[in-house]
Motif scaffolding. Structure first.
Motif, short mmCIF file in Angstrom:
data_model
loop_
_atom_site.label_atom_id
_atom_site.label_comp_id
_atom_site.label_asym_id
_atom_site.label_seq_id
_atom_site.Cartn_x
_atom_site.Cartn_y
_atom_site.Cartn_z
N ILE A 77 0.84 -1.21 0.00
CA ILE A 77 0.00 0.00 0.00
C ILE A 77 0.87 1.25 0.00
N LEU A 78 1.91 1.26 0.79
CA LEU A 78 2.81 2.42 0.83
C LEU A 78 3.52 2.64 -0.50
N ILE A 79 3.93 1.56 -1.15
CA ILE A 79 4.57 1.68 -2.46
C ILE A 79 3.59 2.27 -3.47
N ILE A 80 2.35 1.79 -3.48
CA ILE A 80 1.35 2.30 -4.42
C ILE A 80 1.05 3.77 -4.14
N MET A 81 0.92 4.15 -2.86
CA MET A 81 0.67 5.56 -2.53
C MET A 81 1.81 6.44 -3.00
N SER A 82 3.04 5.99 -2.80
CA SER A 82 4.19 6.77 -3.21
C SER A 82 4.22 6.95 -4.73
N LEU A 83 4.05 5.86 -5.45
CA LEU A 83 4.05 5.95 -6.92
C LEU A 83 2.90 6.82 -7.43
N TYR A 84 1.74 6.70 -6.81
CA TYR A 84 0.59 7.51 -7.21
C TYR A 84 0.89 9.00 -7.08
N HIS A 85 1.48 9.40 -5.98
CA HIS A 85 1.76 10.82 -5.78
C HIS A 85 2.90 11.30 -6.68
N PHE A 86 3.84 10.44 -7.01
CA PHE A 86 4.86 10.82 -7.99
C PHE A 86 4.23 11.00 -9.37
N LEU A 87 3.27 10.14 -9.72
CA LEU A 87 2.57 10.30 -10.99
C LEU A 87 1.74 11.58 -11.01
N LEU A 88 1.10 11.90 -9.88
CA LEU A 88 0.35 13.16 -9.80
C LEU A 88 1.28 14.34 -10.03
N PHE A 89 2.44 14.30 -9.42
CA PHE A 89 3.38 15.40 -9.60
C PHE A 89 3.88 15.47 -11.04
N SER A 90 4.06 14.32 -11.69
CA SER A 90 4.53 14.36 -13.08
C SER A 90 3.48 14.97 -14.01
N GLN A 91 2.20 14.88 -13.63
CA GLN A 91 1.14 15.49 -14.43
C GLN A 91 0.93 16.96 -14.10
N ARG A 92 1.18 17.33 -12.86
CA ARG A 92 1.00 18.72 -12.41
C ARG A 92 2.27 19.17 -11.72
N ARG A 93 3.19 19.73 -12.47
CA ARG A 93 4.51 20.10 -11.96
C ARG A 93 4.45 21.21 -10.90
N THR A 94 3.38 21.96 -10.84
CA THR A 94 3.28 23.02 -9.83
C THR A 94 2.76 22.50 -8.50
N ASP A 95 2.29 21.27 -8.44
CA ASP A 95 1.74 20.68 -7.22
C ASP A 95 2.86 20.04 -6.40
N HIS A 96 3.59 20.87 -5.68
CA HIS A 96 4.73 20.38 -4.90
C HIS A 96 4.29 19.56 -3.70
N ALA A 97 3.05 19.74 -3.26
CA ALA A 97 2.55 18.94 -2.13
C ALA A 97 2.50 17.46 -2.52
N SER A 98 2.13 17.15 -3.76
CA SER A 98 2.11 15.75 -4.21
C SER A 98 3.52 15.17 -4.23
N LEU A 99 4.48 15.98 -4.68
CA LEU A 99 5.87 15.51 -4.69
C LEU A 99 6.34 15.20 -3.27
N TRP A 100 6.10 16.11 -2.33
CA TRP A 100 6.58 15.89 -0.97
C TRP A 100 5.84 14.75 -0.29
N PHE A 101 4.55 14.58 -0.60
CA PHE A 101 3.84 13.45 0.00
C PHE A 101 4.33 12.13 -0.62
N GLY A 102 4.67 12.14 -1.89
CA GLY A 102 5.25 10.95 -2.52
C GLY A 102 6.59 10.58 -1.90
N ILE A 103 7.41 11.60 -1.65
CA ILE A 103 8.70 11.34 -0.99
C ILE A 103 8.47 10.85 0.44
N PHE A 104 7.51 11.46 1.13
CA PHE A 104 7.19 11.04 2.50
C PHE A 104 6.74 9.58 2.55
#
Length: 184
Positions: A77-104
């Motif tokens: 589940i944690l792996i899927i959540m991380s990949l999902y938020h990295f994909l969100l960030f790749s689609q919306r480069r201005t959404d830094h919250a998704s990047l940081w949550f993916g890293i978290f």
């Protein structure tokens, strides 16, 4: 049953902290003596973390298996959540919250893998180096989880004047990271 290799010298010791279960076939006339050989030259928190459990073999195996399945499911589940938020960030480069949550969640994945003993279970030949790296990953993931969660939080909620607090947290985390990587 063997879990690593205790030794009187640190060079010969092979640390391992995975949980194991074995059956003891006893009859009414048997009086068993359990001997526990322990050595700890590898880590300050080494040695047993809990006492030996004696009980019904089937219930002990079932409990251990359910714990391992639960840990593996949480890891997935944690792996899927991380990949999902990295994909969100790749689609919306201005959404830094998704990047940081993916890293978290990536840091949480590393932390869970290192603390749940899943890495020890997959190791074919445990050795002191892998034991040391698992503990290093455990410590580093703790520091980085704190920093990346605060960074995620700051991206969502805080005004600009709180950004200094975030920089202080990063300086502290980078200091702890350097200390962990440099010291034995």
């Amino acid at each position: 049953m063997k879990n690593g290799r205790p030794s009187s010298t640190p060079e010969l010791e092979i640390p391992n902290r995975s949980e194991k279960s074995r059956d003891l076939l006893l009859d009414a006339t048997t009086h068993p003596t359990l001997v526990w050989h322990i050595s700890n030259a590898s880590h300050s928190r080494g040695g047993p973390s809990a006492s030996i459990y004696l009980g019904n073999a089937q219930s002990m195996r079932t409990g251990l298996l359910s714990k391992r399945v639960r840990d593996a499911a949480l890891l997935g589940i944690l792996i899927i959540m991380s990949l999902y938020h990295f994909l969100l960030f790749s689609q919306r480069r201005t959404d830094h919250a998704s990047l940081w949550f993916g890293i978290f969640t990536g840091c949480m994945t590393i932390r869970h893998a290192s603390t749940s003993q899943l890495l020890e279970l997959t190791a074919t030949h445990p050795n002191p180096t892998s034991f040391e790296w698992i503990f290093t990953a455990e410590y580093l993931s703790y520091y980085w989880c704190v920093a990346t969660f605060f960074q995620f939080f700051f991206e969502l909620f805080t005004p600009e004047h709180f950004r200094t607090f975030g920089k202080v947290i990063w300086v502290i985390v980078l200091g702890f990271t350097a200390f962990t990587l440099v010291t034995p």
